[in-house]
Write an enzyme that holds these catalytic residues in place. Structure first.
Site, PDB file in Angstrom:
ATOM      1  N   ARG A  34       0.811  -1.208   0.000  1.00  0.00           N
ATOM      2  CA  ARG A  34       0.000   0.000   0.000  1.00  0.00           C
ATOM      3  C   ARG A  34       0.851   1.267   0.000  1.00  0.00           C
ATOM      4  NH1 ARG A  34      -3.105   1.764  -2.712  1.00  0.00           N
ATOM      5  NH2 ARG A  34      -4.071  -0.306  -2.625  1.00  0.00           N
ATOM      6  N   ASP A  90      -0.254  38.428 -12.606  1.00  0.00           N
ATOM      7  CA  ASP A  90      -1.240  37.674 -11.847  1.00  0.00           C
ATOM      8  C   ASP A  90      -2.666  37.917 -12.319  1.00  0.00           C
ATOM      9  OD1 ASP A  90      -1.988  35.936  -9.664  1.00  0.00           O
ATOM     10  OD2 ASP A  90      -2.702  37.725  -8.623  1.00  0.00           O
ATOM     11  N   GLU A 123       5.045  40.146  -8.164  1.00  0.00           N
ATOM     12  CA  GLU A 123       3.689  39.919  -8.660  1.00  0.00           C
ATOM     13  C   GLU A 123       3.040  41.264  -8.967  1.00  0.00           C
ATOM     14  OE1 GLU A 123       0.720  37.129  -6.652  1.00  0.00           O
ATOM     15  OE2 GLU A 123      -0.081  39.113  -6.136  1.00  0.00           O
ATOM     16  N   LYS A 165       2.662  25.197  -4.211  1.00  0.00           N
ATOM     17  CA  LYS A 165       1.385  24.629  -3.770  1.00  0.00           C
ATOM     18  C   LYS A 165       1.500  23.105  -3.778  1.00  0.00           C
ATOM     19  CE  LYS A 165      -1.311  28.583  -5.361  1.00  0.00           C
ATOM     20  NZ  LYS A 165      -2.310  29.096  -6.323  1.00  0.00           N
ATOM     21  N   LYS A 207       4.605  39.610  -3.307  1.00  0.00           N
ATOM     22  CA  LYS A 207       3.213  39.448  -3.705  1.00  0.00           C
ATOM     23  C   LYS A 207       2.377  40.616  -3.181  1.00  0.00           C
ATOM     24  CE  LYS A 207       1.599  35.217  -3.900  1.00  0.00           C
ATOM     25  NZ  LYS A 207       1.665  34.809  -5.313  1.00  0.00           N
TER      26      LYS A 207
END
Length: 281
Positions: A102, A218, A197, A137, A169
């Site tokens: 597994r 963005d 960004e 991510k 950002k």
């Protein structure tokens, strides 16, 4: 062939994963049902068309529990496999193979899912000149493996860690007081790679003038991306990001951006269907 990834400890990953699965008393089913001397051989097959990633890791689970197991890889990571293709053949102690099954399959199915999803995006932008980037991510604890899988699918790794480059950002800009202010502070800190960004065309010139080395465009539409690329005029690389799907990526890439980044190739890639079919020896 030895499997090595920078900063990744395969033995530790395998041990920690098996410990999670074995619990306090081990595989009580195999111990009760399978005679200690029993041996099994089996093949790991793809049950759908896939791009393979993670076979050396899957092999590590079998070797951890049966160091003398015979294991033969029939394909290598990065290769495509069709439905029914044999990926790996294994023979050894039955209890060990069944206990490792597994963990080996979970890892291989997930990483091959990432690679397969990635390859779809890479093929979708073929010929545009744009390069597919992954993102941060990723599932906590699996970043190195998932980013390895995106490479097997044909993507280029973006930042591996927060210290690879500055990425300024919208929240950084808001706290710093503006794009130019934020970039200037990164320059003053001696940071060589400064990704900024921008979500508006009027942020481009202040960012470049202050020292940005890479612009992340963005959530811009196709028309805005074309305008941005024309304004940048090759002074720094441009990256389209935000809401890109398999259906929209080609149009996005065709705007002339250097890169397109897609978080969903790691964040949302479905596991592929791979099975291990064992037969008594």
């Amino acid at each position: 062939m030895t499997f090595r990834l920078d900063r990744f400890d395969l033995d530790r990953f395998v041990a920690d994963t098996l410990a999670e699965d074995l619990g306090d008393h081990g595989d009580i089913t195999s111990s009760a049902v399978i005679p200690a001397e029993a041996r099994f051989s089996g093949v790991m097959r793809s049950r759908e068309p896939i791009v393979v990633a993670g076979l050396p890791v899957a092999e590590g689970f079998f070797r951890a529990l049966d160091p003398e197991a015979f294991i033969e890889r029939r394909v290598e990571d990065g290769a495509t496999a069709e439905m029914g293709d044999v990926l790996l053949r294994v023979e050894g102690r039955a209890r060990a193979l069944l206990t490792a099954e597994r963990s080996a399959l979970n890892t291989l199915q997930h990483l091959s899912g990432v690679a397969t999803s990635t390859r779809g995006y890479v093929e979708a932008i073929a010929g545009t000149g744009a390069v597919l980037l992954d993102t941060r991510k990723t599932i906590p604890g699996l970043r190195l493996l998932e980013k390895y899988a995106t490479r097997m699918g044909g993507a280029q790794n973006h930042r591996m860690r927060l210290d690879d480059a500055a990425m300024i950002k919208d929240n950084h800009v808001a706290v710093a007081g503006g794009v130019a202010e934020a970039v200037s502070r990164a320059v003053e800190a001696g940071i060589a790679r400064i990704i900024v960004e921008v979500d508006r065309i009027d942020q481009i010139e202040p960012a470049i003038a202050a020292g940005a080395t890479h612009l992340l465009l963005d959530n811009m539409g196709v028309a805005a991306l074309r305008e941005a690329v024309a304004m940048v005029a090759g002074r720094v690389p441009t990256e389209a990001s935000g809401g890109v799907t398999l259906e929209t990526i080609r149009e996005t890439a065709a705007t002339g951006v250097t890169y397109v980044s897609v978080g969903r190739i790691t964040q949302s890639a479905p596991a592929v269907d791979i099975g291990l079919d064992l037969a008594a020896v």
